[in-house]
Scaffold this motif. Structure first.
Motif, PDB file in Angstrom:
ATOM      1  N   MET A  19       0.840  -1.195   0.000  1.00 16.32           N
ATOM      2  CA  MET A  19       0.000   0.000   0.000  1.00 16.32           C
ATOM      3  C   MET A  19       0.878   1.250   0.000  1.00 16.32           C
ATOM      4  O   MET A  19       1.857   1.325   0.743  1.00 16.32           O
ATOM      5  N   GLN A  20       0.543   2.208  -0.820  1.00 16.64           N
ATOM      6  CA  GLN A  20       1.299   3.453  -0.917  1.00 16.64           C
ATOM      7  C   GLN A  20       1.165   4.261   0.377  1.00 16.64           C
ATOM      8  O   GLN A  20       0.099   4.277   1.005  1.00 16.64           O
ATOM      9  N   PHE A  21       2.240   4.940   0.759  1.00 18.38           N
ATOM     10  CA  PHE A  21       2.229   5.721   1.997  1.00 18.38           C
ATOM     11  C   PHE A  21       1.161   6.808   1.964  1.00 18.38           C
ATOM     12  O   PHE A  21       0.518   7.094   2.964  1.00 18.38           O
ATOM     13  N   ARG A  22       0.955   7.426   0.810  1.00 14.35           N
ATOM     14  CA  ARG A  22      -0.060   8.486   0.732  1.00 14.35           C
ATOM     15  C   ARG A  22      -1.457   7.905   0.923  1.00 14.35           C
ATOM     16  O   ARG A  22      -2.325   8.544   1.512  1.00 14.35           O
ATOM     17  N   ASP A  23      -1.688   6.656   0.435  1.00 19.23           N
ATOM     18  CA  ASP A  23      -2.988   6.009   0.622  1.00 19.23           C
ATOM     19  C   ASP A  23      -3.210   5.653   2.086  1.00 19.23           C
ATOM     20  O   ASP A  23      -4.319   5.797   2.607  1.00 19.23           O
ATOM     21  N   ILE A  24      -2.145   5.198   2.750  1.00 18.74           N
ATOM     22  CA  ILE A  24      -2.237   4.947   4.197  1.00 18.74           C
ATOM     23  C   ILE A  24      -2.529   6.268   4.914  1.00 18.74           C
ATOM     24  O   ILE A  24      -3.372   6.331   5.805  1.00 18.74           O
ATOM     25  N   GLY A  25      -1.831   7.323   4.493  1.00 18.04           N
ATOM     26  CA  GLY A  25      -2.018   8.641   5.101  1.00 18.04           C
ATOM     27  C   GLY A  25      -3.444   9.137   5.002  1.00 18.04           C
ATOM     28  O   GLY A  25      -3.963   9.760   5.937  1.00 18.04           O
ATOM     29  N   GLU A  26      -4.100   8.860   3.880  1.00 17.97           N
ATOM     30  CA  GLU A  26      -5.500   9.282   3.733  1.00 17.97           C
ATOM     31  C   GLU A  26      -6.384   8.600   4.764  1.00 17.97           C
ATOM     32  O   GLU A  26      -7.300   9.217   5.305  1.00 17.97           O
ATOM     33  N   VAL A  27      -6.105   7.346   5.058  1.00 10.92           N
ATOM     34  CA  VAL A  27      -6.914   6.598   6.024  1.00 10.92           C
ATOM     35  C   VAL A  27      -6.649   7.078   7.449  1.00 10.92           C
ATOM     36  O   VAL A  27      -7.575   7.221   8.250  1.00 10.92           O
ATOM     37  N   VAL A  28      -5.382   7.337   7.770  1.00  9.28           N
ATOM     38  CA  VAL A  28      -5.021   7.701   9.156  1.00  9.28           C
ATOM     39  C   VAL A  28      -4.864   9.211   9.351  1.00  9.28           C
ATOM     40  O   VAL A  28      -4.474   9.660  10.419  1.00  9.28           O
ATOM     41  N   HIS A  29      -5.173   9.992   8.298  1.00 14.86           N
ATOM     42  CA  HIS A  29      -5.155  11.456   8.354  1.00 14.86           C
ATOM     43  C   HIS A  29      -3.754  12.030   8.599  1.00 14.86           C
ATOM     44  O   HIS A  29      -3.543  12.886   9.454  1.00 14.86           O
ATOM     45  N   LEU A  30      -2.782  11.509   7.825  1.00 14.54           N
ATOM     46  CA  LEU A  30      -1.408  12.016   7.850  1.00 14.54           C
ATOM     47  C   LEU A  30      -0.929  12.180   6.416  1.00 14.54           C
ATOM     48  O   LEU A  30      -1.520  11.629   5.488  1.00 14.54           O
ATOM     49  N   THR A  31       0.160  12.904   6.246  1.00 15.12           N
ATOM     50  CA  THR A  31       0.787  12.975   4.932  1.00 15.12           C
ATOM     51  C   THR A  31       1.547  11.680   4.661  1.00 15.12           C
ATOM     52  O   THR A  31       1.866  10.924   5.588  1.00 15.12           O
ATOM     53  N   GLY A  32       1.843  11.437   3.411  1.00 16.53           N
ATOM     54  CA  GLY A  32       2.631  10.272   3.051  1.00 16.53           C
ATOM     55  C   GLY A  32       3.992  10.294   3.726  1.00 16.53           C
ATOM     56  O   GLY A  32       4.505   9.251   4.153  1.00 16.53           O
ATOM     57  N   GLN A  33       4.597  11.490   3.820  1.00 21.86           N
ATOM     58  CA  GLN A  33       5.905  11.620   4.472  1.00 21.86           C
ATOM     59  C   GLN A  33       5.828  11.278   5.957  1.00 21.86           C
ATOM     60  O   GLN A  33       6.705  10.603   6.497  1.00 21.86           O
ATOM     61  N   ALA A  34       4.752  11.707   6.624  1.00 15.76           N
ATOM     62  CA  ALA A  34       4.588  11.392   8.048  1.00 15.76           C
ATOM     63  C   ALA A  34       4.409   9.885   8.244  1.00 15.76           C
ATOM     64  O   ALA A  34       4.951   9.300   9.190  1.00 15.76           O
ATOM     65  N   VAL A  35       3.670   9.243   7.340  1.00 17.49           N
ATOM     66  CA  VAL A  35       3.505   7.786   7.401  1.00 17.49           C
ATOM     67  C   VAL A  35       4.853   7.106   7.203  1.00 17.49           C
ATOM     68  O   VAL A  35       5.219   6.180   7.932  1.00 17.49           O
TER      69      VAL A  35
END
Length: 137
Positions: A19-35
């Motif tokens: 799973m792409q970091f940005r897609d994870i970020g959308e679910v957990v409300h973070l940026t891809g970089q933060a993920v």
């Protein structure tokens, strides 16, 4: 050390480690970089030990799954553990308490391959075999 966001990230990675970091970020409300930073931190501290690929063993002609309890007849467990590590049919090997010494999960192509594996185990101890008739989970 882990907060609820980390746990959500781990759950997402367990379901799809690609799973792409940005897609994870959308679910957990973070940026891809933060993920990415959180995942790197969890890798650094050993929470995430690695990533793996799950294979459909039937597609690879490994259609027979067996669970084997080993009853050691020797105290030389190191040689047995080396045997297990070098055998590609062994998917899992656990030292257990209770009845038996080890529990193995193996996958082979045929009953003949299972018999060959069991014959090779006899150098180390006796065994009890359970064959899987269907995977539930």
């Amino acid at each position: 050390m882990l907060d609820n966001t980390d746990l959500k990230i781990l759950k997402l990675l367990k379901s799809n480690c690609k799973m792409q970091f940005r897609d994870i970020g959308e679910v957990v409300h973070l940026t891809g970089q933060a993920v990415s930073n959180r995942i790197s931190r969890m890798e650094h501290f050993g929470v995430i030990k690695g990533y793996t690929v799950l294979l459909d063993e039937k597609m690879l002609n490994k259609s027979l799954t067996a669970y084997i309890t080993i009853f050691m007849k020797t105290t030389n467990h190191e040689v047995f553990c080396e045997f297990l590590s070098n055998n590609e049919s062994v998917l899992e090997a656990n030292r257990i308490s209770g009845e038996g010494c080890y529990m193995l999960k193996i996958q082979v192509n045929s009953q003949e391959d299972l018999n060959d594996f069991l014959d090779s185990v006899l150098k180390y101890g006796n065994y009890r075999v359970n064959i899987s008739i269907g995977k539930i989970k």
